[in-house]
Design an enzyme around this catalytic site. Structure first.
Site, PDB file in Angstrom:
ATOM      1  N   LYS A  13       0.834  -1.211   0.000  1.00 13.60           N
ATOM      2  CA  LYS A  13       0.000   0.000   0.000  1.00 13.60           C
ATOM      3  C   LYS A  13       0.869   1.262   0.000  1.00 13.60           C
ATOM      4  O   LYS A  13       0.672   2.173  -0.800  1.00 13.60           O
ATOM      5  CB  LYS A  13      -0.942   0.013   1.219  1.00 13.60           C
ATOM      6  CG  LYS A  13      -1.905  -1.168   1.253  1.00 13.60           C
ATOM      7  CD  LYS A  13      -2.863  -1.103   2.419  1.00 13.60           C
ATOM      8  CE  LYS A  13      -2.217  -1.248   3.781  1.00 13.60           C
ATOM      9  NZ  LYS A  13      -1.536  -2.534   4.009  1.00 13.60           N
ATOM     10  N   ARG A  88     -10.069   0.532   8.217  1.00 16.48           N
ATOM     11  CA  ARG A  88      -9.735  -0.892   8.316  1.00 16.48           C
ATOM     12  C   ARG A  88     -10.632  -1.648   9.271  1.00 16.48           C
ATOM     13  O   ARG A  88     -10.284  -2.772   9.661  1.00 16.48           O
ATOM     14  CB  ARG A  88      -8.246  -1.124   8.592  1.00 16.48           C
ATOM     15  CG  ARG A  88      -7.685  -0.495   9.762  1.00 16.48           C
ATOM     16  CD  ARG A  88      -6.247  -0.158   9.517  1.00 16.48           C
ATOM     17  NE  ARG A  88      -5.290  -1.209   9.606  1.00 16.48           N
ATOM     18  CZ  ARG A  88      -4.051  -1.065   9.106  1.00 16.48           C
ATOM     19  NH1 ARG A  88      -3.696   0.014   8.459  1.00 16.48           N
ATOM     20  NH2 ARG A  88      -3.191  -2.024   9.257  1.00 16.48           N
ATOM     21  N   ARG A 171      -1.096  -9.385  13.103  1.00 18.36           N
ATOM     22  CA  ARG A 171      -1.600  -8.380  12.148  1.00 18.36           C
ATOM     23  C   ARG A 171      -2.381  -9.047  11.016  1.00 18.36           C
ATOM     24  O   ARG A 171      -3.400  -8.522  10.575  1.00 18.36           O
ATOM     25  CB  ARG A 171      -0.437  -7.552  11.593  1.00 18.36           C
ATOM     26  CG  ARG A 171       0.124  -6.578  12.629  1.00 18.36           C
ATOM     27  CD  ARG A 171       1.486  -6.046  12.243  1.00 18.36           C
ATOM     28  NE  ARG A 171       1.483  -5.320  11.000  1.00 18.36           N
ATOM     29  CZ  ARG A 171       2.560  -5.130  10.234  1.00 18.36           C
ATOM     30  NH1 ARG A 171       3.724  -5.634  10.614  1.00 18.36           N
ATOM     31  NH2 ARG A 171       2.463  -4.443   9.127  1.00 18.36           N
TER      32      ARG A 171
HETATM   33  P1  AP5 Z   1       4.781  -1.650   1.853  1.00 18.55           P
HETATM   34  O1  AP5 Z   1       4.470  -0.760   0.702  1.00 18.55           O
HETATM   35  O2  AP5 Z   1       5.533  -1.093   3.002  1.00 18.55           O
HETATM   36  O3  AP5 Z   1       3.432  -2.402   2.346  1.00 18.55           O
HETATM   37  P2  AP5 Z   1       2.164  -1.847   3.132  1.00 18.55           P
HETATM   38  O4  AP5 Z   1       0.969  -2.502   2.519  1.00 18.55           O
HETATM   39  O5  AP5 Z   1       2.183  -0.360   3.192  1.00 18.55           O
HETATM   40  O6  AP5 Z   1       2.463  -2.533   4.501  1.00 18.55           O
HETATM   41  P3  AP5 Z   1       2.277  -2.055   6.021  1.00 18.55           P
HETATM   42  O7  AP5 Z   1       2.894  -3.172   6.831  1.00 18.55           O
HETATM   43  O8  AP5 Z   1       2.801  -0.676   6.226  1.00 18.55           O
HETATM   44  O9  AP5 Z   1       0.750  -2.101   6.146  1.00 18.55           O
HETATM   45  P4  AP5 Z   1      -0.040  -2.226   7.461  1.00 18.55           P
HETATM   46  O10 AP5 Z   1      -1.419  -2.024   6.944  1.00 18.55           O
HETATM   47  O11 AP5 Z   1       0.179  -3.449   8.246  1.00 18.55           O
HETATM   48  O12 AP5 Z   1       0.631  -1.115   8.370  1.00 18.55           O
HETATM   49  P5  AP5 Z   1       0.240   0.362   8.726  1.00 18.55           P
HETATM   50  O13 AP5 Z   1       1.488   1.147   8.707  1.00 18.55           O
HETATM   51  O14 AP5 Z   1      -0.916   0.843   7.904  1.00 18.55           O
HETATM   52  O15 AP5 Z   1       5.540  -2.924   1.248  1.00 18.55           O
HETATM   53  C1  AP5 Z   1       6.047  -3.959   2.099  1.00 18.55           C
HETATM   54  C2  AP5 Z   1       7.449  -4.381   1.612  1.00 18.55           C
HETATM   55  O16 AP5 Z   1       7.310  -5.013   0.341  1.00 18.55           O
HETATM   56  C3  AP5 Z   1       8.427  -3.210   1.397  1.00 18.55           C
HETATM   57  O17 AP5 Z   1       9.711  -3.630   1.762  1.00 18.55           O
HETATM   58  C4  AP5 Z   1       8.356  -2.921  -0.121  1.00 18.55           C
HETATM   59  O18 AP5 Z   1       9.581  -2.410  -0.603  1.00 18.55           O
HETATM   60  C5  AP5 Z   1       8.055  -4.318  -0.674  1.00 18.55           C
HETATM   61  N1  AP5 Z   1       7.205  -4.277  -1.855  1.00 18.55           N
HETATM   62  C6  AP5 Z   1       6.071  -3.548  -2.018  1.00 18.55           C
HETATM   63  N2  AP5 Z   1       5.514  -3.794  -3.213  1.00 18.55           N
HETATM   64  C7  AP5 Z   1       6.314  -4.730  -3.826  1.00 18.55           C
HETATM   65  C8  AP5 Z   1       6.255  -5.405  -5.086  1.00 18.55           C
HETATM   66  N3  AP5 Z   1       5.279  -5.172  -5.989  1.00 18.55           N
HETATM   67  N4  AP5 Z   1       7.228  -6.308  -5.367  1.00 18.55           N
HETATM   68  C9  AP5 Z   1       8.217  -6.552  -4.482  1.00 18.55           C
HETATM   69  N5  AP5 Z   1       8.345  -5.940  -3.280  1.00 18.55           N
HETATM   70  C10 AP5 Z   1       7.384  -5.043  -2.945  1.00 18.55           C
HETATM   71  O19 AP5 Z   1      -0.314   0.201  10.212  1.00 18.55           O
HETATM   72  C11 AP5 Z   1       0.541  -0.160  11.289  1.00 18.55           C
HETATM   73  C12 AP5 Z   1      -0.264  -0.192  12.579  1.00 18.55           C
HETATM   74  O20 AP5 Z   1      -0.864   1.117  12.827  1.00 18.55           O
HETATM   75  C13 AP5 Z   1      -1.479  -1.153  12.582  1.00 18.55           C
HETATM   76  O21 AP5 Z   1      -1.097  -2.474  12.908  1.00 18.55           O
HETATM   77  C14 AP5 Z   1      -2.361  -0.494  13.651  1.00 18.55           C
HETATM   78  O22 AP5 Z   1      -1.940  -0.783  14.942  1.00 18.55           O
HETATM   79  C15 AP5 Z   1      -2.169   1.001  13.396  1.00 18.55           C
HETATM   80  N6  AP5 Z   1      -3.156   1.551  12.448  1.00 18.55           N
HETATM   81  C16 AP5 Z   1      -2.885   2.136  11.244  1.00 18.55           C
HETATM   82  N7  AP5 Z   1      -4.029   2.514  10.642  1.00 18.55           N
HETATM   83  C17 AP5 Z   1      -5.041   2.170  11.488  1.00 18.55           C
HETATM   84  C18 AP5 Z   1      -6.461   2.276  11.407  1.00 18.55           C
HETATM   85  N8  AP5 Z   1      -7.078   2.800  10.348  1.00 18.55           N
HETATM   86  N9  AP5 Z   1      -7.193   1.793  12.443  1.00 18.55           N
HETATM   87  C19 AP5 Z   1      -6.598   1.260  13.528  1.00 18.55           C
HETATM   88  N10 AP5 Z   1      -5.264   1.104  13.652  1.00 18.55           N
HETATM   89  C20 AP5 Z   1      -4.489   1.552  12.645  1.00 18.55           C
END
Ligand code: AP5
Length: 213
Positions: A13, A88, A171
């Protein structure tokens, strides 16, 4: 253009959000990044969010909804926004849909990145981030030029505290229970765009932009 980006942890994402936001000239708003910034700065919101994030659980809806609505009320969102990681839960999605209806700012698309779970675990285990500028790398697919060092500012790269194997499983379980139901929710609303997100970041980006055109 008003877009929400859905998908399991590690689906890409954040990686895709940058390009989409640039393409449409809209701000990229990541709730995860905003929470991590608040945790880093030790703000009251960050202190409340930290324990949930470290356990791989979701931050309570009441904290998140108000935070996002305040953010998109700012001037830079008047022509649209891209939300990454929000909503989410069904209560977040319902509150947000009602908010957008009331403000007459309908959502154009809910882009859902589909990635098989073995690939998700591989992507997350390889992710490294720069604590200073936030740049994201992957030791398997997108390594920095010098080992463990940010290309932009030379900082030592770190693994996110919630990317440890045991937290990742929580997660993924939370995603299946709380967030996956949003796919049906947005399908019923007629705005879902399901994207096969296997492929290079550029290939996935092209699929997203084609689906949104
Ligand atoms: P990346 O782009 O970093 O993936 P992502 O989908 O953004 O992953 P996140 O782990 O950040 O998502 P998440 O939803 O768990 O975490 P968030 O920060 O929102 O890509 C991942 C890796 O793969 C990278 O190394 C990248 O280089 C590689 N990659 C990407 N695309 C690729 C491709 N096509 N090919 C090869 N490699 C690739 O949330 C974290 C925490 O915050 C949650 O657990 C929760 O506690 C809290 N939180 C956030 N939002 C909320 C909400 N709305 N409600 C409640 N709690 C929330």
């Amino acid at each position: 253009m008003r877009v929400v980006l859905l998908g399991p942890p590690g689906a890409g994402k954040g990686t895709q959000a940058k390009g989409i936001a640039e393409h449409y000239g809209i701000p990229h708003i990541s709730t995860g990044d905003l929470f991590r910034e608040n945790v880093g700065q030790g703000t009251p919101l960050g202190l409340k969010a930290k324990a949930y994030m470290d356990r791989g659980e979701l931050v309570p809806d009441s904290l998140v909804i108000e935070f996002v609505e305040d953010r998109i009320a700012r001037d830079d969102c008047k022509d649209g926004f891209l939300l990454d990681g929000f909503p989410r839960t069904i209560p977040q999605a319902e509150a947000f849909w009602d908010y957008c209806t009331e403000k007459n700012i309908p959502l154009d698309a809910a882009v859902n990145l589909e990635v098989p779970s073995d690939l998700i675990v591989h992507r997350i285990s390889g992710r490294r981030s720069c604590p200073k500028c936030g740049a994201v790398y992957n030791i398997y697919t997108n390594p920095p030029k010098a080992e463990n060092t940010c290309d932009h500012d030379g900082s030592e790269l770190v693994q996110r505290s919630d990317d440890k194997a045991e937290t990742v499983q929580t997660r993924l379980d939370v995603y299946d229970k709380e967030t996956a139901p949003l796919i049906d929710y947005y399908t019923d609303k007629g705005v879902i765009k399901n994207i096969d997100a296997v492929g290079t970041p550029d290939e996935v980006q092209q699929k997203i932009l084609a689906a949104m055109a």
